[in-house]
Design a protein around this motif. Structure first.
Motif, PDB file in Angstrom:
ATOM      1  N   GLU A 163     -17.494  23.070 -22.011  1.00  0.00           N
ATOM      2  CA  GLU A 163     -17.746  24.481 -21.739  1.00  0.00           C
ATOM      3  C   GLU A 163     -19.196  24.655 -21.321  1.00  0.00           C
ATOM      4  OE1 GLU A 163     -18.023  28.014 -20.848  1.00  0.00           O
ATOM      5  OE2 GLU A 163     -16.000  27.483 -21.528  1.00  0.00           O
ATOM      6  N   ARG A 164     -19.418  25.251 -20.155  1.00  0.00           N
ATOM      7  CA  ARG A 164     -20.785  25.363 -19.642  1.00  0.00           C
ATOM      8  C   ARG A 164     -21.561  26.540 -20.227  1.00  0.00           C
ATOM      9  NH1 ARG A 164     -19.638  26.871 -13.305  1.00  0.00           N
ATOM     10  NH2 ARG A 164     -18.687  28.922 -13.611  1.00  0.00           N
ATOM     11  N   ASN A 165     -20.872  27.490 -20.866  1.00  0.00           N
ATOM     12  CA  ASN A 165     -21.554  28.619 -21.495  1.00  0.00           C
ATOM     13  C   ASN A 165     -21.972  28.285 -22.928  1.00  0.00           C
ATOM     14  OD1 ASN A 165     -21.399  30.708 -19.394  1.00  0.00           O
ATOM     15  ND2 ASN A 165     -19.185  30.515 -19.664  1.00  0.00           N
ATOM     16  N   ASP A 166     -22.693  29.233 -23.560  1.00  0.00           N
ATOM     17  CA  ASP A 166     -23.118  29.024 -24.942  1.00  0.00           C
ATOM     18  C   ASP A 166     -22.197  29.726 -25.925  1.00  0.00           C
ATOM     19  OD1 ASP A 166     -23.766  31.634 -24.455  1.00  0.00           O
ATOM     20  OD2 ASP A 166     -25.905  31.437 -24.909  1.00  0.00           O
ATOM     21  N   ASN A 167     -21.039  30.224 -25.439  1.00  0.00           N
ATOM     22  CA  ASN A 167     -20.035  30.827 -26.308  1.00  0.00           C
ATOM     23  C   ASN A 167     -18.665  30.580 -25.694  1.00  0.00           C
ATOM     24  OD1 ASN A 167     -19.249  33.362 -24.604  1.00  0.00           O
ATOM     25  ND2 ASN A 167     -21.498  33.370 -24.652  1.00  0.00           N
ATOM     26  N   THR A 192     -11.719  29.228 -21.836  1.00  0.00           N
ATOM     27  CA  THR A 192     -11.398  30.613 -21.489  1.00  0.00           C
ATOM     28  C   THR A 192     -10.238  31.093 -22.367  1.00  0.00           C
ATOM     29  OG1 THR A 192      -9.930  29.707 -19.831  1.00  0.00           O
ATOM     30  CG2 THR A 192     -12.143  30.288 -19.097  1.00  0.00           C
ATOM     31  N   ASN A 199     -18.831  38.207 -18.578  1.00  0.00           N
ATOM     32  CA  ASN A 199     -18.901  37.486 -19.848  1.00  0.00           C
ATOM     33  C   ASN A 199     -19.773  38.219 -20.879  1.00  0.00           C
ATOM     34  OD1 ASN A 199     -21.608  36.858 -19.180  1.00  0.00           O
ATOM     35  ND2 ASN A 199     -21.013  34.955 -18.182  1.00  0.00           N
ATOM     36  N   GLU A 206     -21.597  21.155 -18.281  1.00  0.00           N
ATOM     37  CA  GLU A 206     -20.903  21.503 -17.048  1.00  0.00           C
ATOM     38  C   GLU A 206     -20.295  20.261 -16.421  1.00  0.00           C
ATOM     39  OE1 GLU A 206     -21.636  24.015 -12.936  1.00  0.00           O
ATOM     40  OE2 GLU A 206     -23.354  23.162 -13.980  1.00  0.00           O
ATOM     41  N   ASN A 262     -22.753  37.523 -22.098  1.00  0.00           N
ATOM     42  CA  ASN A 262     -24.152  37.727 -21.710  1.00  0.00           C
ATOM     43  C   ASN A 262     -24.281  38.897 -20.726  1.00  0.00           C
ATOM     44  OD1 ASN A 262     -25.046  35.589 -23.306  1.00  0.00           O
ATOM     45  ND2 ASN A 262     -24.667  34.091 -21.691  1.00  0.00           N
ATOM     46  N   SER A 307     -13.198  39.445 -22.215  1.00  0.00           N
ATOM     47  CA  SER A 307     -13.971  40.212 -21.235  1.00  0.00           C
ATOM     48  C   SER A 307     -13.393  41.594 -20.965  1.00  0.00           C
ATOM     49  CB  SER A 307     -14.074  39.429 -19.916  1.00  0.00           C
ATOM     50  OG  SER A 307     -12.797  39.136 -19.403  1.00  0.00           O
ATOM     51  N   TRP A 344     -14.601  33.892 -11.421  1.00  0.00           N
ATOM     52  CA  TRP A 344     -15.964  34.418 -11.379  1.00  0.00           C
ATOM     53  C   TRP A 344     -15.987  35.617 -10.441  1.00  0.00           C
ATOM     54  CZ3 TRP A 344     -19.505  33.884 -14.764  1.00  0.00           C
ATOM     55  CH2 TRP A 344     -20.820  34.254 -14.491  1.00  0.00           C
ATOM     56  N   LYS A 356     -22.375  24.085 -23.412  1.00  0.00           N
ATOM     57  CA  LYS A 356     -23.407  23.973 -22.392  1.00  0.00           C
ATOM     58  C   LYS A 356     -23.351  22.617 -21.687  1.00  0.00           C
ATOM     59  CE  LYS A 356     -27.185  26.347 -22.798  1.00  0.00           C
ATOM     60  NZ  LYS A 356     -28.514  26.855 -23.179  1.00  0.00           N
TER      61      LYS A 356
END
Length: 452
Positions: A32-36, A9, A133, A78, A135, A41, A114, A76
């Motif tokens: 990092e669980r996201n793809d970026n 973050t 985010n 988690e 996406n 934000s 979140w 990606k």
């Protein structure tokens, strides 16, 4: 030193980059669980509104940039469990489903926050969206192309910025909030009223003092927002109700506030040795009251992340706390606030007073000289400045940064009256409007009888 970081973050990126610089020998692994990573934000409304054309500018790091610093970034992935006593974690590859275990000497938790998602009937209908985010921002832009009427739920900073962006894109917009005015956590009524009037002049419907009860749809898509006062026909809903810290991984292992925000000391260490935390997953020390509070702001996050790195090996640099300072531009209004408002000071049951000035910020003989409204909240007993709000057609928001420093350094309203500010007709008057606020708040002095 083996360092594991959970979440890339704002705070995570700051912690990672500075750790790599300060400890070049460290083995740093990021999960990092996201793809970026490192998406700004707070730029979503600018992106949605078309002010920012290239979203790449809203990212301030990448896995490749971190790799150049010797950091291993597992995208990606988690983290599904953490053992802070055993200093190990388990992560799942979201593409393959495979799990891996890792150990660490130091753990940095920057899992962020979140959006709050209410448990309401119809919440799963299509076109009910979040705004957090990258996406999300792309989904909002794509779906809004086909929407005629957009309803934003939540009148905080993100909500009002999106309302402006949608209206400028030619959409019919309704703003819903359960309280009776917008931006109520940041501004007192004399400031928020001006923004509300601008919204109404632009044709934006304000459904304030209304609580959303459910959503109704047709063919799987949202069509109506049902509140306790009526029905709003709509094609699309954006939920901007607020945020919760992402801290389930450490629940029961470290000290937290009731909402799950991790409590850290002045050196960003949690109640568990060698476990550090920063950013939206944390509580911060709020200087106007001295209490630990949950104030998710990018500014707090990057400061705390940087401090984690500086204090990783040993306590080195203390956190100075925060005033929750923030700024906002809505149409022609330049707005900023810091510290307590009159409303929040009342909620804290403080013995306080306020001073409000309205004046032209520079001499009237100049070609333009917009009015500025400034309100300062101060403690009645010790006269310490507790908060301030400003609104103007000119961009004078940096003045609130000055008042933030005043609060941080425990200055009084009386001292503000005589602080040395420069004078130049392009920018201000011989008495800067900050001085003027202090002068108007000076206590009346009782004159002694003249001794002959």
């Amino acid at each position: 030193m083996k360092v594991a970081v959970i979440g890339c973050t704002h705070a995570g990126t700051a912690a990672i980059v500075n750790t790599a610089k300060l400890y070049p020998e460290a083995q740093i692994t990021v999960y990092e669980r996201n793809d970026n990573i490192s998406f700004l934000s707070c730029g979503i409304a600018l992106y949605v509104g078309g002010v920012v054309k290239d979203p790449d500018g809203l990212f301030y790091s990448s896995p490749d940039q971190l790799a150049e610093m010797g950091v291993t970034t597992k995208m990606k992935h988690e983290v599904v469990s953490v053992d802070t006593d055993g200093k190990k974690l388990t992560a799942r590859n979201l593409d393959t489903g495979e799990t891996l275990e890792d150990t660490f000497d130091k753990l940095i938790v920057t899992t962020g926050s979140w959006p709050i998602i209410p448990k309401l009937d119809g919440i799963d209908l299509d076109n009910i969206l979040l705004s957090k985010n990258y996406n999300h921002s792309n989904t909002i832009i794509e779906k809004s192309k086909h929407a005629k009427h957009i309803t934003v739920v939540g009148a905080g900073y993100i909500g009002v910025e999106l309302v402006e962006a949608f209206q400028q894109n030619g959409k019919k917009v309704t703003l819903v909030d359960s309280v009776d005015r917008i931006l109520n956590k940041y501004l007192d009524p004399e400031f928020s009223d001006k923004v509300e009037e601008s919204f109404r002049q632009k044709g934006i419907e304000l459904a304030l003092g209304q609580t959303v009860k459910s959503f109704e749809g047709e063919h799987g898509q949202v069509k109506r927002v049902i509140t306790d006062k009526g029905t709003i026909e709509t094609d699309m809903v954006i939920l901007c109700i607020g945020f919760r810290p992402n801290t389930e991984l450490l629940k029961g292992q470290v000290e937290m506030l009731k909402n799950g925000a991790i409590v850290v000391d002045s050196y960003m260490q949690t109640s568990k040795k060698d476990v550090f935390a920063a950013g939206d997953s944390c509580a911060v020390r709020y200087n106007p009251t001295g209490k630990a509070m949950y104030i998710p702001l990018a500014t707090n996050a990057v400061r705390m992340g940087t401090l984690v790195a500086r204090n990783l090996a040993k306590p080195t640099t203390e956190y100075m706390g925060t005033q929750g300072t923030s700024g906002l531009k809505i149409y022609s209004h330049h707005i900023a606030s810091t510290g307590l408002t009159e409303l929040t000071a009342k909620e804290e049951e403080l013995d306080f007073d306020t001073v409000t000035i309205k004046e032209h910020y520079r001499p009237e003989f100049m070609p333009t000289s917009e009015e500025v409204t400034l309100k300062v909240v101060f403690d009645k007993k010790d006269r310490r400045i507790l908060g301030a709000q400003l609104i103007s057609g000119a961009d004078l928001t940096q003045s609130v940064n000055t008042l933030s420093v005043c609060i941080q350094n425990k200055m009084t309203i009386d001292q503000l009256a005589f602080v040395d500010f420069f004078f130049q007709p392009h920018y201000n008057k011989p008495w800067n409007f900050l001085n003027t606020a202090g002068l108007e708040a000076l206590p009346k002095l009782v004159k002694d009888p003249v001794q002959v």
